[in-house]
Design a protein around this motif. Structure first.
Motif, PDB file in Angstrom:
ATOM      1  N   LEU A 172       0.544  -1.041   0.173  1.00  0.00           N
ATOM      2  CA  LEU A 172      -0.361   0.221  -0.326  1.00  0.00           C
ATOM      3  C   LEU A 172       1.138   1.633   0.111  1.00  0.00           C
ATOM      4  CD1 LEU A 172      -2.471   1.391  -0.116  1.00  0.00           C
ATOM      5  CD2 LEU A 172      -2.920   1.041   2.661  1.00  0.00           C
ATOM      6  N   VAL A 173       2.015   1.375   0.964  1.00  0.00           N
ATOM      7  CA  VAL A 173       3.007   2.491   0.797  1.00  0.00           C
ATOM      8  C   VAL A 173       3.319   2.486  -0.523  1.00  0.00           C
ATOM      9  CG1 VAL A 173       4.717   3.464   1.986  1.00  0.00           C
ATOM     10  CG2 VAL A 173       3.389   2.085   3.239  1.00  0.00           C
ATOM     11  N   VAL A 174       3.527   1.809  -1.298  1.00  0.00           N
ATOM     12  CA  VAL A 174       4.719   1.673  -2.293  1.00  0.00           C
ATOM     13  C   VAL A 174       3.793   2.003  -3.745  1.00  0.00           C
ATOM     14  CG1 VAL A 174       5.626   1.136  -4.112  1.00  0.00           C
ATOM     15  CG2 VAL A 174       6.250   0.241  -2.441  1.00  0.00           C
ATOM     16  N   ALA A 175       2.237   1.780  -3.394  1.00  0.00           N
ATOM     17  CA  ALA A 175       1.419   2.096  -4.172  1.00  0.00           C
ATOM     18  C   ALA A 175       1.297   4.046  -4.451  1.00  0.00           C
ATOM     19  CB  ALA A 175      -0.292   1.000  -4.495  1.00  0.00           C
ATOM     20  N   VAL A 176       0.723   4.186  -3.245  1.00  0.00           N
ATOM     21  CA  VAL A 176       0.434   5.364  -2.597  1.00  0.00           C
ATOM     22  C   VAL A 176       1.417   6.246  -2.815  1.00  0.00           C
ATOM     23  CG1 VAL A 176       0.189   6.975  -0.769  1.00  0.00           C
ATOM     24  CG2 VAL A 176      -1.071   5.257  -1.333  1.00  0.00           C
ATOM     25  N   PHE A 177       2.692   5.987  -2.999  1.00  0.00           N
ATOM     26  CA  PHE A 177       3.850   7.181  -3.406  1.00  0.00           C
ATOM     27  C   PHE A 177       3.627   6.810  -4.584  1.00  0.00           C
ATOM     28  CE2 PHE A 177       7.866   6.181  -5.067  1.00  0.00           C
ATOM     29  CZ  PHE A 177       8.825   8.042  -4.661  1.00  0.00           C
ATOM     30  N   ALA A 178       3.889   5.711  -5.458  1.00  0.00           N
ATOM     31  CA  ALA A 178       3.649   6.076  -6.931  1.00  0.00           C
ATOM     32  C   ALA A 178       2.858   6.499  -7.419  1.00  0.00           C
ATOM     33  CB  ALA A 178       3.361   4.139  -7.704  1.00  0.00           C
ATOM     34  N   LEU A 179       1.420   6.593  -6.575  1.00  0.00           N
ATOM     35  CA  LEU A 179       0.654   7.518  -7.335  1.00  0.00           C
ATOM     36  C   LEU A 179       0.221   8.773  -7.289  1.00  0.00           C
ATOM     37  CD1 LEU A 179      -2.551   5.294  -6.473  1.00  0.00           C
ATOM     38  CD2 LEU A 179      -1.927   5.443  -9.018  1.00  0.00           C
ATOM     39  N   ARG A 180       1.351   9.073  -5.756  1.00  0.00           N
ATOM     40  CA  ARG A 180       1.437  10.360  -5.472  1.00  0.00           C
ATOM     41  C   ARG A 180       2.183  10.764  -6.590  1.00  0.00           C
ATOM     42  NH1 ARG A 180       4.175  13.546  -1.842  1.00  0.00           N
ATOM     43  NH2 ARG A 180       3.638  14.997  -0.783  1.00  0.00           N
ATOM     44  N   GLN A 181       3.463  10.739  -6.918  1.00  0.00           N
ATOM     45  CA  GLN A 181       4.533  10.989  -7.645  1.00  0.00           C
ATOM     46  C   GLN A 181       3.517  11.365  -8.858  1.00  0.00           C
ATOM     47  OE1 GLN A 181       7.844  11.151  -7.386  1.00  0.00           O
ATOM     48  NE2 GLN A 181       7.069  11.420  -4.936  1.00  0.00           N
ATOM     49  N   ASN A 182       2.532  10.805  -9.694  1.00  0.00           N
ATOM     50  CA  ASN A 182       1.933  11.068 -10.872  1.00  0.00           C
ATOM     51  C   ASN A 182       0.665  11.419 -10.689  1.00  0.00           C
ATOM     52  OD1 ASN A 182       4.307   9.517 -11.897  1.00  0.00           O
ATOM     53  ND2 ASN A 182       3.803   7.693 -11.314  1.00  0.00           N
ATOM     54  N   HIS A 183       0.358  12.318 -10.038  1.00  0.00           N
ATOM     55  CA  HIS A 183      -1.225  12.525  -9.979  1.00  0.00           C
ATOM     56  C   HIS A 183      -1.793  11.631  -9.736  1.00  0.00           C
ATOM     57  CE1 HIS A 183       1.603  16.294 -10.550  1.00  0.00           C
ATOM     58  NE2 HIS A 183       2.361  15.548 -11.092  1.00  0.00           N
ATOM     59  N   GLY A 184      -1.811  10.430  -9.320  1.00  0.00           N
ATOM     60  CA  GLY A 184      -3.121  10.179  -8.654  1.00  0.00           C
ATOM     61  C   GLY A 184      -3.185   9.018  -9.721  1.00  0.00           C
ATOM     62  N   ARG A 185      -2.505   9.684 -11.156  1.00  0.00           N
ATOM     63  CA  ARG A 185      -2.632   7.825 -12.145  1.00  0.00           C
ATOM     64  C   ARG A 185      -1.685   6.816 -12.294  1.00  0.00           C
ATOM     65  NH1 ARG A 185      -4.809  13.115 -14.575  1.00  0.00           N
ATOM     66  NH2 ARG A 185      -2.323  12.886 -15.801  1.00  0.00           N
ATOM     67  N   PRO A 186      -1.492   5.519 -12.751  1.00  0.00           N
ATOM     68  CA  PRO A 186      -0.228   4.837 -12.957  1.00  0.00           C
ATOM     69  C   PRO A 186       0.290   5.208 -14.255  1.00  0.00           C
ATOM     70  CG  PRO A 186      -2.183   3.841 -12.878  1.00  0.00           C
ATOM     71  CD  PRO A 186      -3.047   4.787 -12.153  1.00  0.00           C
ATOM     72  N   THR A 187       1.850   5.585 -14.090  1.00  0.00           N
ATOM     73  CA  THR A 187       2.444   5.576 -15.478  1.00  0.00           C
ATOM     74  C   THR A 187       2.426   4.098 -16.167  1.00  0.00           C
ATOM     75  OG1 THR A 187       4.797   5.768 -14.382  1.00  0.00           O
ATOM     76  CG2 THR A 187       3.036   7.653 -14.870  1.00  0.00           C
ATOM     77  N   ALA A 188       2.614   4.268 -17.489  1.00  0.00           N
ATOM     78  CA  ALA A 188       3.788   3.215 -18.172  1.00  0.00           C
ATOM     79  C   ALA A 188       4.768   2.504 -17.214  1.00  0.00           C
ATOM     80  CB  ALA A 188       3.844   3.539 -19.559  1.00  0.00           C
ATOM     81  N   ALA A 189       5.929   3.912 -16.940  1.00  0.00           N
ATOM     82  CA  ALA A 189       7.101   3.198 -15.884  1.00  0.00           C
ATOM     83  C   ALA A 189       6.506   2.345 -15.378  1.00  0.00           C
ATOM     84  CB  ALA A 189       7.897   4.211 -16.033  1.00  0.00           C
ATOM     85  N   ASP A 190       5.582   3.038 -14.144  1.00  0.00           N
ATOM     86  CA  ASP A 190       4.702   2.427 -12.862  1.00  0.00           C
ATOM     87  C   ASP A 190       4.441   1.126 -13.348  1.00  0.00           C
ATOM     88  OD1 ASP A 190       5.599   4.178 -10.983  1.00  0.00           O
ATOM     89  OD2 ASP A 190       4.087   5.036 -11.647  1.00  0.00           O
ATOM     90  N   LEU A 191       3.608   0.405 -14.187  1.00  0.00           N
ATOM     91  CA  LEU A 191       3.312  -1.122 -14.602  1.00  0.00           C
ATOM     92  C   LEU A 191       4.118  -1.341 -14.811  1.00  0.00           C
ATOM     93  CD1 LEU A 191       0.762   0.271 -17.272  1.00  0.00           C
ATOM     94  CD2 LEU A 191       0.440  -0.483 -14.773  1.00  0.00           C
ATOM     95  N   CYS A 192       5.104  -1.281 -15.871  1.00  0.00           N
ATOM     96  CA  CYS A 192       6.760  -1.638 -15.984  1.00  0.00           C
ATOM     97  C   CYS A 192       7.147  -2.303 -15.120  1.00  0.00           C
ATOM     98  CB  CYS A 192       7.337  -0.904 -16.899  1.00  0.00           C
ATOM     99  SG  CYS A 192       7.291  -0.920 -18.126  1.00  0.00           S
ATOM    100  N   LEU A 193       7.754  -1.383 -13.969  1.00  0.00           N
ATOM    101  CA  LEU A 193       7.981  -1.707 -12.560  1.00  0.00           C
ATOM    102  C   LEU A 193       7.695  -2.975 -11.490  1.00  0.00           C
ATOM    103  CD1 LEU A 193       8.861   1.429 -11.252  1.00  0.00           C
ATOM    104  CD2 LEU A 193      10.725  -0.599 -11.874  1.00  0.00           C
ATOM    105  N   PHE A 194       5.767  -3.147 -11.474  1.00  0.00           N
ATOM    106  CA  PHE A 194       5.024  -3.340 -10.972  1.00  0.00           C
ATOM    107  C   PHE A 194       5.666  -5.023 -11.838  1.00  0.00           C
ATOM    108  CE2 PHE A 194       2.876   0.013  -9.521  1.00  0.00           C
ATOM    109  CZ  PHE A 194       2.975   0.011  -7.996  1.00  0.00           C
TER     110      PHE A 194
END
Length: 326
Positions: A146-168
């Motif tokens: 949950l911490v990582v998901a919140v961090f990723a979304l907060r960094q990207n204005h509430g939307r997952p990016t293609a980079a985040d999907l690649c990382l997951f």
């Protein structure tokens, strides 16, 4: 054998020597994301597919040399499935997906997201081995995710990016590769697991390198050459040799504790080597994830059934206590 050679071997086989080797393995892995960023060199170096293919080919050549020198026989057929998982997860999938992510994501951001890899590895290991883990583990793992998901979304204005999907995606495939590698390391010396893994992936990495070199721009900058050299020789092969040998000497729990420092080290190198700005949220998220992993280390594992060893590590590839060394 000379006296100083005997002393060196004795030290490496001691608790202090094993901790030193495992610590050096963690240190080498912590440079992997900055080295990948150097290999890409902001679009002026190598392409992402070229980086993945070339690092795999060079690592396989090093591994073949070591296997030949040690006259290591081909693994038994029952080991092939696990080696294929190591090859696809740790040699092809994780390097490719993280390299694609680092085209648009910072090394620091990626380090925080990948910081939950030890938890993912333990969860996959438990699932594959049908191991029962305590509610403490699942609670800490859920909080970490949950911490990582919140961090990723907060960094990207509430939307997952293609980079985040690649990382997951990289998290998932690498966790499977680590879990299968841990299972194999109960029967094979740990360094041979990664050696045969990079060799098994050679047909894929060689084809990838050949096609990518023909279609992607190739910029042989100093950063690109340094980055790809490090990824091939250290991140893809040499670091695993140190890590597995150290883990075999000091055992899974103690070695896993050492790897808790890896995301924080990567954040440091991202600032010092790449000049990235480190947002406060990245440091806070990394520390929170570290705390979650430490909780799973302390409370997460239930006692194994009589006659069975869990071999589950929440810090990286696992070998059993007193496992084989290289």
């Amino acid at each position: 054998m000379r006296d100083h050679d005997s002393a060196t071997v004795s030290f490496l086989d001691s608790g202090s020597g094993g901790a030193t080797l495992a610590g050096l393995g963690v240190l080498t892995f912590s440079f992997s994301f900055p080295a990948t960023a150097w290999a890409l060199d902001g679009g002026h170096g190598l392409g992402p597919w070229t980086v993945t293919g070339v690092r795999g080919v060079l690592a396989a050549l090093l591994a073949l040399a070591c296997l030949r020198r040690g006259r290591v026989p081909v693994p038994e057929r029952r080991h092939w499935r696990g080696l294929l998982a190591v090859a696809l997860g740790c040699v092809v999938g994780f390097p490719l997906l993280t390299t694609l992510a680092l085209q648009t994501s910072t090394s620091a951001h990626s380090a925080v997201v990948i910081g939950v890899l030890p938890l993912a590895t333990a969860a996959v290991s438990a699932a594959l081995g049908r191991t029962r883990l305590s509610p403490w583990f699942w609670g800490a793992a859920g909080v970490g995710a949950l911490v990582v998901a919140v961090f990723a979304l907060r960094q990207n204005h509430g939307r997952p990016t293609a980079a985040d999907l690649c990382l997951f995606g990289a998290l998932l495939v690498c966790a499977v590769g680590y879990a299968e590698g841990g299972r194999l390391a109960r029967e094979l010396p740990g360094w041979q697991v990664i050696a045969w893994g990079v060799v098994a992936a050679l047909p894929v990495t060689a084809l990838t390198a050949a096609v990518a070199l023909a279609v992607e721009p190739v910029g042989l900058t100093a950063h690109a050459l340094t980055g790809i050299g490090y990824l091939a020789a250290v991140s893809q092969f040499g670091g695993f040799v140190l890590w597995y040998r150290g883990m075999a000497v000091i055992g899974v729990p103690r070695a896993s504790q050492l790897q808790l420092a890896q995301p924080l080290l990567t954040l440091l190198w991202s600032v010092l080597l790449l000049g990235e700005r480190l947002p406060a949220s990245a440091l806070v998220a990394a520390v929170l994830v570290l705390g979650c992993i430490a909780t799973t280390q302390r409370f997460g594992r239930r006692a194994p059934e009589p006659g069975k060893a869990l071999g589950v590590s929440v810090g990286g590839p696992a070998v059993p206590h007193g496992g084989q060394s290289d």
